[in-house]
Motif scaffolding. Structure first.
Motif, PDB file in Angstrom:
ATOM      1  N   PHE A 151       0.929  -1.205  -0.108  1.00 53.15           N
ATOM      2  CA  PHE A 151      -0.005  -0.043   0.080  1.00 53.15           C
ATOM      3  C   PHE A 151       0.866   1.243   0.043  1.00 53.15           C
ATOM      4  N   ILE A 152       1.798   1.316   0.791  1.00 51.65           N
ATOM      5  CA  ILE A 152       2.686   2.332   0.941  1.00 51.65           C
ATOM      6  C   ILE A 152       3.580   2.705  -0.207  1.00 51.65           C
ATOM      7  N   ASP A 153       4.024   1.578  -0.988  1.00 51.69           N
ATOM      8  CA  ASP A 153       4.905   1.803  -2.233  1.00 51.69           C
ATOM      9  C   ASP A 153       4.089   2.245  -3.262  1.00 51.69           C
ATOM     10  N   HIS A 154       2.685   2.059  -3.370  1.00 49.58           N
ATOM     11  CA  HIS A 154       1.660   2.576  -4.511  1.00 49.58           C
ATOM     12  C   HIS A 154       0.812   3.486  -4.067  1.00 49.58           C
ATOM     13  N   LYS A 155       0.971   4.686  -3.449  1.00 51.48           N
ATOM     14  CA  LYS A 155       0.155   5.438  -2.911  1.00 51.48           C
ATOM     15  C   LYS A 155      -0.851   6.005  -3.794  1.00 51.48           C
ATOM     16  N   PRO A 156      -0.799   6.289  -5.026  1.00 45.85           N
ATOM     17  CA  PRO A 156      -1.890   6.454  -5.955  1.00 45.85           C
ATOM     18  C   PRO A 156      -3.176   5.498  -5.892  1.00 45.85           C
ATOM     19  N   TRP A 157      -2.775   4.270  -6.181  1.00 51.27           N
ATOM     20  CA  TRP A 157      -3.574   3.125  -6.073  1.00 51.27           C
ATOM     21  C   TRP A 157      -4.178   2.967  -4.629  1.00 51.27           C
ATOM     22  N   THR A 158      -3.527   3.025  -3.615  1.00 58.96           N
ATOM     23  CA  THR A 158      -3.969   2.927  -2.133  1.00 58.96           C
ATOM     24  C   THR A 158      -4.919   4.208  -2.135  1.00 58.96           C
ATOM     25  N   MET A 159      -4.686   5.233  -2.459  1.00 54.32           N
ATOM     26  CA  MET A 159      -5.647   6.488  -2.134  1.00 54.32           C
ATOM     27  C   MET A 159      -7.073   6.324  -3.123  1.00 54.32           C
ATOM     28  N   SER A 160      -6.895   5.387  -3.935  1.00 53.62           N
ATOM     29  CA  SER A 160      -8.266   5.066  -4.997  1.00 53.62           C
ATOM     30  C   SER A 160      -9.096   3.858  -4.353  1.00 53.62           C
ATOM     31  N   LEU A 161      -8.485   3.055  -3.375  1.00 53.01           N
ATOM     32  CA  LEU A 161      -9.216   2.108  -2.839  1.00 53.01           C
ATOM     33  C   LEU A 161     -10.509   2.391  -2.338  1.00 53.01           C
ATOM     34  N   MET A 162     -11.771   1.643  -2.602  1.00 52.00           N
ATOM     35  CA  MET A 162     -12.885   1.961  -1.946  1.00 52.00           C
ATOM     36  C   MET A 162     -13.237   1.121  -0.762  1.00 52.00           C
ATOM     37  N   THR A 163     -14.012   1.373   0.324  1.00 51.20           N
ATOM     38  CA  THR A 163     -14.454   0.365   1.200  1.00 51.20           C
ATOM     39  C   THR A 163     -15.271  -0.584   0.570  1.00 51.20           C
ATOM     40  N   PRO A 164     -15.107  -1.794   1.315  1.00 59.25           N
ATOM     41  CA  PRO A 164     -15.760  -2.934   0.473  1.00 59.25           C
ATOM     42  C   PRO A 164     -17.364  -2.939   0.159  1.00 59.25           C
ATOM     43  N   ASP A 165     -18.162  -2.106   0.907  1.00 59.26           N
ATOM     44  CA  ASP A 165     -19.484  -1.708   0.446  1.00 59.26           C
ATOM     45  C   ASP A 165     -19.633  -0.524  -0.521  1.00 59.26           C
ATOM     46  N   GLY A 166     -18.312  -0.228  -1.064  1.00 57.08           N
ATOM     47  CA  GLY A 166     -18.580   0.834  -2.354  1.00 57.08           C
ATOM     48  C   GLY A 166     -19.087   2.282  -1.705  1.00 57.08           C
ATOM     49  N   ILE A 167     -19.140   2.569  -0.633  1.00 53.09           N
ATOM     50  CA  ILE A 167     -19.528   3.768  -0.081  1.00 53.09           C
ATOM     51  C   ILE A 167     -18.766   4.995  -0.276  1.00 53.09           C
ATOM     52  N   ARG A 168     -17.288   4.759  -0.116  1.00 53.43           N
ATOM     53  CA  ARG A 168     -16.407   6.080  -0.147  1.00 53.43           C
ATOM     54  C   ARG A 168     -15.223   5.446  -0.232  1.00 53.43           C
ATOM     55  N   LYS A 169     -14.135   5.886  -0.559  1.00 52.14           N
ATOM     56  CA  LYS A 169     -12.595   5.845  -0.389  1.00 52.14           C
ATOM     57  C   LYS A 169     -12.316   5.726   0.903  1.00 52.14           C
ATOM     58  N   ILE A 170     -11.244   4.528   1.279  1.00 54.78           N
ATOM     59  CA  ILE A 170     -10.912   4.314   2.550  1.00 54.78           C
ATOM     60  C   ILE A 170      -9.774   5.288   3.071  1.00 54.78           C
ATOM     61  N   ILE A 171      -8.760   5.583   2.173  1.00 52.03           N
ATOM     62  CA  ILE A 171      -7.930   6.390   2.462  1.00 52.03           C
ATOM     63  C   ILE A 171      -7.986   7.805   1.741  1.00 52.03           C
ATOM     64  N   ASP A 172      -8.583   8.823   2.424  1.00 56.72           N
ATOM     65  CA  ASP A 172      -9.006  10.046   1.579  1.00 56.72           C
ATOM     66  C   ASP A 172      -8.068  11.243   2.099  1.00 56.72           C
ATOM     67  N   SER A 173      -7.034  11.010   2.920  1.00 54.66           N
ATOM     68  CA  SER A 173      -6.065  11.995   3.198  1.00 54.66           C
ATOM     69  C   SER A 173      -4.802  11.556   3.573  1.00 54.66           C
TER      70      SER A 173
END
Length: 367
Positions: free
Chosen positions: A297-319
């Motif tokens: 996750f740390i090595d691929h920050k843009p991908w990590t910042m795009s990940l959605m919660t399992p229910d699809g409500i929102r991004k997990i990491i938004d800051s």
């Protein structure tokens, strides 16, 4: 990772079994607090005991008693509130990733005779639904919130009933051996639910007192997605979720790790399945796998910042602050991994590569 292992084991036991007073209220077998849990008997190593302990579910008796307190609150609401309601549980307890024996429990209090629907759904324009004539959902939830505040204060006079929160009424203390959050809400039948009729696809709109509005939530889809991950990983996913939650609790500054339980579960949902699918005798390998997945996750920050919660409500990491929390969690896992490897090899020092190899090849009795 400032606390020594003895302090960690003491704190872990306290989290898993609660205080002496709560323990007495739970009425477990005499002197049970002095008995060892299964994970404590699987290894003589202190760090191994700790690592195994932070992965395991709490004793089902405690979970049962948490639900029993929820049932007490539900019964009082049923008897004291004029609005017709139904109930559902949400959060870590029904998902079984809570780390405290004396765990908070969340109760959705749903309007009995009102729901909204996705108008694009297959059944939206059929006779399965009828037009609502009456107060809006928000108006009804506002009334329900007021009723609940009054009823819960009357039902639990010795407890603290915090009505200041936006979404939940928080009960604690008094005759209650668990903290209970009561959340006024109503059903929303999504397009997926209109086809499947499966509760996992049914959404909920939660009342917001301060803004006189609602927001959409999918608590049952979250539970279902994590349960699917758990099945695919042969029990590894929930062990890792509990591990990370416990490591956050045991860190020098838990408040600096800004990802909450819901977000930790979401991150683990995006772990690769194979590395966290291990047999019981190889559970310590999950520490190595967790370090590697967090590093991914740390090595691929843009991908990590795009990940959605399992229910699809929102991004997990938004800051950036939450992204940095992944680094803090990885640091906690790294220190645990190194201490484990040193204990397992009886060395004074060990490098990262050898640490990971040692944990991957480790064997711990399952009995």
């Amino acid at each position: 990772m400032g606390k020594d292992v003895k302090r960690r084991l003491t704190d872990l036991k306290s989290r898993r079994q609660g205080s002496s007073s709560t323990f007495a209220m739970d009425s477990l077998v005499t002197n049970a607090r002095s008995l060892q849990e299964k994970f404590e008997t699987r290894s003589t190593g202190q760090w191994a005991k700790y690592a195994l302990g932070i992965m395991q579910e709490v004793d089902p008796t405690y979970t049962k008693n948490s639900v029993a307190e929820g049932e007490r609150v539900k019964n009082q609401i049923t008897n004291r509130v004029a609005t017709g309601v139904r109930f559902e549980y949400q959060g870590s307890v029904p998902l079984n990733v809570h780390i405290r024996g004396v765990s908070d429990i969340d109760i959705l209090v749903l309007l009995d005779r009102y729901l909204t629907i996705d108008m694009q759904g297959a059944r939206a324009n059929t006779n399965d639904y009828s037009d609502w004539v009456g107060p809006s959902g928000v108006a009804q939830l506002s009334t329900l919130r007021s009723e609940l505040e009054t009823a819960l204060k009357a039902a639990f006079p010795a407890a603290t009933v915090d009505i200041s929160k936006d979404k939940a009424i928080a009960l604690s203390g008094g005759s209650l051996s668990r903290n209970v959050d009561v959340v006024p809400s109503h059903w929303h039948d999504s397009a997926a639910y209109q086809i499947s009729q499966d509760k996992k696809d049914r959404e909920v709109k939660v009342f917001q007192k301060h803004t006189f509005n609602t927001f959409l939530n999918r608590p049952f889809l979250h539970i279902d997605k994590i349960n699917q991950k758990e099945t695919r990983t042969y029990g590894g996913a929930k062990k890792v979720i509990r591990m990370l939650k416990n490591l956050k609790a045991d860190s020098d500054n838990p408040a600096s790790i800004l990802v909450n339980s819901y977000e930790i579960a979401g991150l683990v949902y995006h772990f690769e399945d194979l590395p966290i699918s291990v047999p019981g005798y190889n559970e310590l390998a999950l520490v190595a796998s967790t370090k590697q997945q967090l590093t991914r996750f740390i090595d691929h920050k843009p991908w990590t910042m795009s990940l959605m919660t399992p229910d699809g409500i929102r991004k997990i990491i938004d800051s950036d602050e939450k992204f940095n929390s992944i680094k803090l969690l990885r640091d906690e896992v790294s220190e645990l991994a190194k201490n484990l490897a040193i204990e397992l090899t009886s060395r004074y020092w060990i490098d990262d590569a050898e640490t990971l190899r040692t944990l991957r090849e480790s064997y711990i009795s399952e009995y």
